[in-house]
Motif scaffolding. Sequence first.
Motif, PDB file in Angstrom:
ATOM      1  N   LEU A   1      -7.200  -6.267   6.167  1.00 58.90           N
ATOM      2  CA  LEU A   1      -7.475  -4.199   6.231  1.00 58.90           C
ATOM      3  C   LEU A   1      -7.139  -3.406   6.734  1.00 58.90           C
ATOM      4  O   LEU A   1      -6.360  -2.783   6.558  1.00 58.90           O
ATOM      5  CB  LEU A   1      -9.597  -4.394   6.092  1.00 58.90           C
ATOM      6  N   HIS A   2      -6.199  -4.290   8.769  1.00 57.82           N
ATOM      7  CA  HIS A   2      -5.928  -3.455   9.792  1.00 57.82           C
ATOM      8  C   HIS A   2      -4.738  -3.028   9.202  1.00 57.82           C
ATOM      9  O   HIS A   2      -4.027  -1.173   9.148  1.00 57.82           O
ATOM     10  CB  HIS A   2      -5.972  -4.006  10.560  1.00 57.82           C
ATOM     11  N   ALA A   3      -3.695  -3.546   8.251  1.00 55.21           N
ATOM     12  CA  ALA A   3      -2.115  -2.945   7.883  1.00 55.21           C
ATOM     13  C   ALA A   3      -3.157  -2.237   6.666  1.00 55.21           C
ATOM     14  O   ALA A   3      -1.752  -1.149   6.827  1.00 55.21           O
ATOM     15  CB  ALA A   3      -1.421  -4.578   7.510  1.00 55.21           C
ATOM     16  N   ILE A   4      -3.488  -2.912   5.827  1.00 53.37           N
ATOM     17  CA  ILE A   4      -3.843  -1.564   4.944  1.00 53.37           C
ATOM     18  C   ILE A   4      -4.311  -0.635   5.034  1.00 53.37           C
ATOM     19  O   ILE A   4      -3.520   0.685   5.364  1.00 53.37           O
ATOM     20  CB  ILE A   4      -4.501  -2.205   3.362  1.00 53.37           C
ATOM     21  N   GLN A   5      -4.595  -0.497   5.942  1.00 55.77           N
ATOM     22  CA  GLN A   5      -5.765   1.325   7.202  1.00 55.77           C
ATOM     23  C   GLN A   5      -4.609   1.749   7.397  1.00 55.77           C
ATOM     24  O   GLN A   5      -4.493   2.871   7.532  1.00 55.77           O
ATOM     25  CB  GLN A   5      -6.615   1.001   7.831  1.00 55.77           C
TER      26      GLN A   5
ATOM     27  N   THR B   1       0.589  -1.163   0.159  1.00 56.24           N
ATOM     28  CA  THR B   1       0.496   0.054  -0.247  1.00 56.24           C
ATOM     29  C   THR B   1       0.996   1.163   0.642  1.00 56.24           C
ATOM     30  O   THR B   1       0.627   2.335  -1.043  1.00 56.24           O
ATOM     31  CB  THR B   1      -1.346  -0.057   0.702  1.00 56.24           C
ATOM     32  N   LEU B   2       1.577   1.317   0.383  1.00 57.61           N
ATOM     33  CA  LEU B   2       3.048   2.534   1.006  1.00 57.61           C
ATOM     34  C   LEU B   2       3.245   2.632  -0.766  1.00 57.61           C
ATOM     35  O   LEU B   2       3.877   3.689  -0.720  1.00 57.61           O
ATOM     36  CB  LEU B   2       4.108   2.693   2.259  1.00 57.61           C
TER      37      LEU B   2
ATOM     38  N   ALA C   1      -1.951   3.379   4.887  1.00 63.00           N
ATOM     39  CA  ALA C   1      -3.044   4.764   4.500  1.00 63.00           C
ATOM     40  C   ALA C   1      -3.104   5.667   5.241  1.00 63.00           C
ATOM     41  O   ALA C   1      -3.127   7.104   4.774  1.00 63.00           O
ATOM     42  CB  ALA C   1      -3.954   3.572   3.934  1.00 63.00           C
ATOM     43  N   ASP C   2      -3.342   5.577   6.417  1.00 63.83           N
ATOM     44  CA  ASP C   2      -3.286   6.995   6.938  1.00 63.83           C
ATOM     45  C   ASP C   2      -1.252   7.102   7.260  1.00 63.83           C
ATOM     46  O   ASP C   2      -1.880   8.707   7.063  1.00 63.83           O
ATOM     47  CB  ASP C   2      -3.437   5.646   8.610  1.00 63.83           C
TER      48      ASP C   2
ATOM     49  N   VAL D   1       2.623   1.731  -3.440  1.00 60.42           N
ATOM     50  CA  VAL D   1       1.494   1.923  -4.639  1.00 60.42           C
ATOM     51  C   VAL D   1       1.092   3.486  -4.384  1.00 60.42           C
ATOM     52  O   VAL D   1       1.217   4.504  -5.433  1.00 60.42           O
ATOM     53  CB  VAL D   1      -0.086   1.303  -4.556  1.00 60.42           C
ATOM     54  N   LEU D   2       0.584   3.741  -2.970  1.00 61.60           N
ATOM     55  CA  LEU D   2       0.565   5.000  -2.533  1.00 61.60           C
ATOM     56  C   LEU D   2       1.671   6.563  -3.204  1.00 61.60           C
ATOM     57  O   LEU D   2       0.860   7.550  -3.222  1.00 61.60           O
ATOM     58  CB  LEU D   2      -0.377   5.475  -1.264  1.00 61.60           C
ATOM     59  N   GLU D   3       2.305   5.653  -2.619  1.00 62.66           N
ATOM     60  CA  GLU D   3       4.397   6.723  -2.822  1.00 62.66           C
ATOM     61  C   GLU D   3       3.878   7.456  -4.362  1.00 62.66           C
ATOM     62  O   GLU D   3       3.877   8.134  -4.820  1.00 62.66           O
ATOM     63  CB  GLU D   3       4.991   5.984  -2.957  1.00 62.66           C
ATOM     64  N   GLU D   4       3.410   6.153  -5.661  1.00 59.27           N
ATOM     65  CA  GLU D   4       3.162   6.634  -7.008  1.00 59.27           C
ATOM     66  C   GLU D   4       2.403   7.148  -7.215  1.00 59.27           C
ATOM     67  O   GLU D   4       2.373   8.238  -8.315  1.00 59.27           O
ATOM     68  CB  GLU D   4       3.577   4.964  -7.894  1.00 59.27           C
ATOM     69  N   SER D   5       1.206   7.326  -7.026  1.00 58.68           N
ATOM     70  CA  SER D   5       0.091   7.919  -6.756  1.00 58.68           C
ATOM     71  C   SER D   5       0.250   9.373  -6.736  1.00 58.68           C
ATOM     72  O   SER D   5       0.322  10.505  -7.089  1.00 58.68           O
ATOM     73  CB  SER D   5      -0.904   7.703  -6.282  1.00 58.68           C
ATOM     74  N   ALA D   6       0.843   9.534  -5.057  1.00 59.05           N
ATOM     75  CA  ALA D   6       1.590  11.085  -4.641  1.00 59.05           C
ATOM     76  C   ALA D   6       2.604  11.760  -5.979  1.00 59.05           C
ATOM     77  O   ALA D   6       2.080  12.790  -5.469  1.00 59.05           O
ATOM     78  CB  ALA D   6       1.674  11.280  -3.407  1.00 59.05           C
ATOM     79  N   LYS D   7       3.570  10.821  -6.450  1.00 62.42           N
ATOM     80  CA  LYS D   7       3.963  11.816  -7.256  1.00 62.42           C
ATOM     81  C   LYS D   7       3.595  11.825  -8.726  1.00 62.42           C
ATOM     82  O   LYS D   7       4.283  12.807  -9.020  1.00 62.42           O
ATOM     83  CB  LYS D   7       5.243  10.283  -7.951  1.00 62.42           C
ATOM     84  N   ASN D   8       2.326  11.479  -8.967  1.00 64.94           N
ATOM     85  CA  ASN D   8       2.002  11.701  -9.967  1.00 64.94           C
ATOM     86  C   ASN D   8       0.552  13.017  -9.182  1.00 64.94           C
ATOM     87  O   ASN D   8      -0.895  12.954 -10.275  1.00 64.94           O
ATOM     88  CB  ASN D   8       1.576  10.230 -10.504  1.00 64.94           C
TER      89      ASN D   8
END
Length: 330
Positions: A110-114, A74-75, A117-118, A77-84
Amino acid sequence: MSFTELPKVELHLHLEGGAPPAFIAGLAKEKKLDISGIFKPDGSYDYRDFWHFLEVYEAATSTLQTPDDYKRLTLAVLEESAKNGVVYSETFISPDFCGGRDLGAWREYLHAIQEAADEAERTMGVTLRGIVTCIRHFGPEKAKETALCAAETAGDWLVGFGMAGDEKKGKPADFAYAFDMAREAGLGLTVHAGEWDGPDSVRDALDALRPARIGHGVAAWHDRHLVERLARENIVLEVCPGSNVFLGVYKQLHDHPIEKLRENGVAVTVSTDDPPFFHTTMTREFEQLNRVFGWNEEDFGYLAKEALDAAFCDDVTRAKIRKRLEPADV
């Protein structure tokens, strides 16, 4: 014009499909798994067609075996999202891959993904929400188990339920029970349809499952009455142009119906689907739409607001993201 900094809202992103190939290769090495056959010599994913892509996707996913693996994913994937420039994203996640549809195990994943995400929201400025997906080619009985996991964990973070996978397998009506369960839990509904099958696949999904959004849905363009229905009922399409072109649904972006659908009153949004698999990013999607259809900053601003209106998040989150879409904040 630089499109990287424009704030973007993405509604159609598969979490595992967003995994950088180097990340998956690293996990495989850690776990001593030989999945070398899914990579090209340059390290990118290797597959022949959509159905082989599904096999490669599941092979890559086999490296994700623990909640901590999903936190790290998740981290990444979100790093790539934030870069864009993505400020809000909804991602497809599945209990099929996170604990084998066991509710207790699913809660741990789910707890780990959340948690990830936080952390990403604090440090990267991108807000993530989850959509549980059942896998169509796994069948309706497993979909019921997946829907139960979704219903039991629905809330402010887990906001939707959908269906992905091979849309030529089974009929939407076969999955009505699962979707009814998710609807009763208050989850927003979306269905992959009209990507590899024709307009009838979209119509059948609308009739049997009553979703607010359709994943892809581009085949609807070939049926005038269906296009009119989508516009009239305000059904939102989660369009992934780069994915469609890369997989050969359309030979080139110029042939893609996203502009025609938009001109005919259909609410369209833009997403990457499985970005590293299709060599795309949200920035590249914007660049290509500008190059081929002339979409400009005003068009993309409207696109982001329309996507946010269609998001399954709560009103507090929506209001927070809306402020980030204002021009003064760009």
